[in-house]
Scaffold this active site. Structure first.
Site, PDB file in Angstrom:
ATOM      1  N   ARG A 122       0.953  -1.277  -0.128  1.00 20.35           N
ATOM      2  CA  ARG A 122       0.010  -0.165   0.174  1.00 20.35           C
ATOM      3  C   ARG A 122       0.713   1.140  -0.103  1.00 20.35           C
ATOM      4  NH1 ARG A 122      -3.766  -2.812   3.629  1.00 20.35           N
ATOM      5  NH2 ARG A 122      -5.258  -3.617   2.118  1.00 20.35           N
ATOM      6  N   LYS A 144       4.228  11.423 -11.194  1.00 22.49           N
ATOM      7  CA  LYS A 144       3.099  10.992 -11.987  1.00 22.49           C
ATOM      8  C   LYS A 144       3.957   9.573 -12.237  1.00 22.49           C
ATOM      9  CE  LYS A 144       0.705  14.293 -14.767  1.00 22.49           C
ATOM     10  NZ  LYS A 144       0.417  14.836 -15.805  1.00 22.49           N
ATOM     11  N   GLU A 186      11.272  18.253 -23.858  1.00 22.64           N
ATOM     12  CA  GLU A 186      10.730  18.738 -22.541  1.00 22.64           C
ATOM     13  C   GLU A 186      11.302  19.750 -22.018  1.00 22.64           C
ATOM     14  OE1 GLU A 186       7.985  17.134 -21.636  1.00 22.64           O
ATOM     15  OE2 GLU A 186       7.871  15.243 -22.552  1.00 22.64           O
ATOM     16  N   LYS A 232       9.395  23.138 -13.279  1.00 19.94           N
ATOM     17  CA  LYS A 232       8.115  22.111 -13.010  1.00 19.94           C
ATOM     18  C   LYS A 232       7.793  21.810 -11.514  1.00 19.94           C
ATOM     19  CE  LYS A 232       6.680  17.534 -14.014  1.00 19.94           C
ATOM     20  NZ  LYS A 232       6.755  16.306 -14.688  1.00 19.94           N
ATOM     21  N   GLU A 242      -3.124  18.102 -10.990  1.00 17.01           N
ATOM     22  CA  GLU A 242      -3.482  18.265 -12.281  1.00 17.01           C
ATOM     23  C   GLU A 242      -4.825  18.877 -12.376  1.00 17.01           C
ATOM     24  OE1 GLU A 242      -1.305  16.482 -15.715  1.00 17.01           O
ATOM     25  OE2 GLU A 242      -3.365  16.459 -16.768  1.00 17.01           O
ATOM     26  N   ARG A 246      -1.192  22.498 -13.965  1.00 16.14           N
ATOM     27  CA  ARG A 246      -0.087  21.341 -14.249  1.00 16.14           C
ATOM     28  C   ARG A 246      -0.658  20.874 -15.928  1.00 16.14           C
ATOM     29  NH1 ARG A 246       2.049  16.336 -10.739  1.00 16.14           N
ATOM     30  NH2 ARG A 246       3.439  15.400 -12.432  1.00 16.14           N
ATOM     31  N   ASN A 250       1.300  19.468 -20.431  1.00 12.87           N
ATOM     32  CA  ASN A 250       1.239  18.489 -21.609  1.00 12.87           C
ATOM     33  C   ASN A 250       1.001  19.188 -22.958  1.00 12.87           C
ATOM     34  OD1 ASN A 250       0.246  16.452 -19.619  1.00 12.87           O
ATOM     35  ND2 ASN A 250      -1.714  17.309 -19.213  1.00 12.87           N
ATOM     36  N   HIS A 253       1.401  16.995 -25.975  1.00 15.20           N
ATOM     37  CA  HIS A 253       1.167  15.579 -25.564  1.00 15.20           C
ATOM     38  C   HIS A 253       0.115  14.951 -26.048  1.00 15.20           C
ATOM     39  CE1 HIS A 253       4.706  16.504 -22.870  1.00 15.20           C
ATOM     40  NE2 HIS A 253       4.671  15.226 -22.428  1.00 15.20           N
ATOM     41  N   HIS A 257       1.037  11.454 -27.800  1.00 16.73           N
ATOM     42  CA  HIS A 257       0.632  10.304 -27.325  1.00 16.73           C
ATOM     43  C   HIS A 257       0.050   9.578 -28.472  1.00 16.73           C
ATOM     44  CE1 HIS A 257       0.576  11.356 -23.052  1.00 16.73           C
ATOM     45  NE2 HIS A 257       1.843  10.901 -23.199  1.00 16.73           N
ATOM     46  N   HIS A 271       9.539   8.958 -27.183  1.00 14.01           N
ATOM     47  CA  HIS A 271       8.443   9.712 -26.559  1.00 14.01           C
ATOM     48  C   HIS A 271       8.657  11.375 -26.737  1.00 14.01           C
ATOM     49  CE1 HIS A 271       5.534  11.612 -23.845  1.00 14.01           C
ATOM     50  NE2 HIS A 271       6.564  11.895 -23.129  1.00 14.01           N
TER      51      HIS A 271
HETATM   52  N1  GLY Z   1       4.740  15.178 -17.693  1.00 15.77           N
HETATM   53  C1  GLY Z   1       3.889  15.986 -17.349  1.00 15.77           C
HETATM   54  C2  GLY Z   1       3.438  16.190 -15.864  1.00 15.77           C
HETATM   55  O1  GLY Z   1       4.366  15.679 -15.275  1.00 15.77           O
HETATM   56  O2  GLY Z   1       2.640  16.551 -15.417  1.00 15.77           O
END
Ligand code: GLY
Length: 369
Positions: A122, A144, A186, A232, A242, A246, A250, A253, A257, A271
């Site tokens: 957990r 994430k 990035e 960041k 998010e 946040r 993206n 993205h 994606h 990526h």
């Molecule tokens: N890579 C995008 C984020 O961490 O929110």
């Protein structure tokens, strides 16, 4: 010199330490986070060849015992199968809830290990030691974690923050240039979102950062990594899960994606390469919607040409399939896609008012080259 940035999340706050050869003294930085002097390093086959001996020595020198788990390299490792194997290995090692594991590698290792840490007993602590540019400037920071499924990338996962991020810029020196260019996408993203001065700096220094002469290149990389981590950390501290700002991270993205999914997560489109293409598409979409000046779009395209980034025109994708992938993205809300658009360089914003016919015609034109 070690530079420090903090992700400010109250009792779950953590530091990002950035330096040259910091792995060689890893024990000093990691020890305060371990409840007993034993840990498990989880890495992949490529990192094991190029960097593991350094981390081993860095921990041994500081009297920290460890086991090592080596997984296959590549996006396919972010799967249910590998997650199960990893969790069973940790269980067989009798790791306890108060133990800490180390994710040592790129984004795939960081995401998978972070997710395993979030559900093992957990939830246990983990430390990120990212070894690729992409992981150092993005995926190792912010908590994430996750795996891919046949329905798409990162659709299964959890927010689980690391206790520490240790960034050694010298690990980048055993990477192929293609990986550096992919990670660079990035970095540029932070300039596009809200920092036009940083973007101006990157236009000037991007090429040398990617493949300049050694001493200068290290300093430029350190500077760009620090700037990216600060950007960041500020966004994650403000909006960890998010629900707003946040989502700006993206940028590129949703397109990226979809390109990766259509390509079967194959290694001929990394990526970061997909994100670079996705960001150009986001600028072009904004231009078509009358939101972004054409001169900014030209600047962005020229910069990606200058650093020899991957081009969408080299791929033969089916536009309808790309649109389907986009509609399966996490960023769907109430049946509508949220896009990150721009009103210029350094001015990104969220919109769910994008007409999919405009996206379709943009993709058709882009794929023609
Ligand atoms: N890579 C995008 C984020 O961490 O929110």
């Amino acid at each position: 010199m070690i530079q420090k940035t903090t992700v400010d999340l109250g009792s779950r706050s953590y530091d990002i330490l950035i330096g040259e050869n910091i792995i060689d003294t890893a024990a000093d930085h990691i020890r305060p986070h371990l409840k007993r002097s034993k840990t498990v390093i989880i890495t992949d086959e490529n990192v094991a060849i190029h960097q593991l001996a350094r981390l081993r020595a860095g921990l041994e020198k500081g009297g920290i015992e460890f086991d090592v788990i080596i997984l296959p390299a590549g996006e396919a490792t972010k799967s249910f199968d590998h997650l199960e194997t990893l969790l069973n290995k940790l269980l067989s090692m009798r790791l306890e809830r108060s133990d800490t594991i180390i994710a040592f590698g790129g984004g795939v290792i960081g995401d998978l290990v972070g997710f395993a840490a979030s559900i093992y007993l957990r939830g246990i602590n983990f430390i990120q030691i990212p070894t690729t540019l992409l992981a150092q400037v993005d995926s190792s920071v912010g908590g994430k974690t996750g795996i891919n499924s046949k329905y798409g990338k990162n659709l299964i996962g959890a927010f689980h923050q690391p206790r520490l991020v240790l960034i050694d810029v010298t690990t980048l020196e055993t990477l192929e240039k293609r990986h550096i260019i992919a990670g660079y996408a990035e970095i540029v993203k932070y300039g596009f979102i809200n920092d036009p001065d940083f973007y101006n700096w990157l236009e000037k220094n991007g090429r040398s950062l990617i493949d300049g002469e050694e001493t200068g290149m290290r300093a430029l990389r350190r500077e760009a990594i620090k700037k990216s981590c600060e950007a960041k950390a500020a966004i994650v501290s403000m909006d960890e899960k998010e629900s707003g700002a946040r989502a700006l991270l993206n940028l590129g993205h949703t397109f990226g994606h979809a390109l990766e999914a259509e390509n079967g997560y194959n290694d001929d489109l990394y990526h970061g390469e997909a994100v670079a293409i996705g960001m150009i598409l986001a600028f072009q979409l904004s231009e078509r919607m009358g939101l972004c000046p054409p001169s900014d779009v030209e600047r962005v395209k020229k910069h990606f040409d200058d650093i020899s980034a991957q081009s969408i025109s080299l791929f033969d994708f089916n536009v309808d399939n790309l649109l389907k992938h986009m509609q399966g993205d996490k960023k769907m809300s109430g049946g509508k896609l949220t896009f990150v658009l721009v009103s210029g360089i350094g001015k990104a914003f969220l919109s769910n008012e994008v007409n999919m016919e405009t996206v379709k015609s943009l993709l058709k034109d882009a794929l023609k080259g």
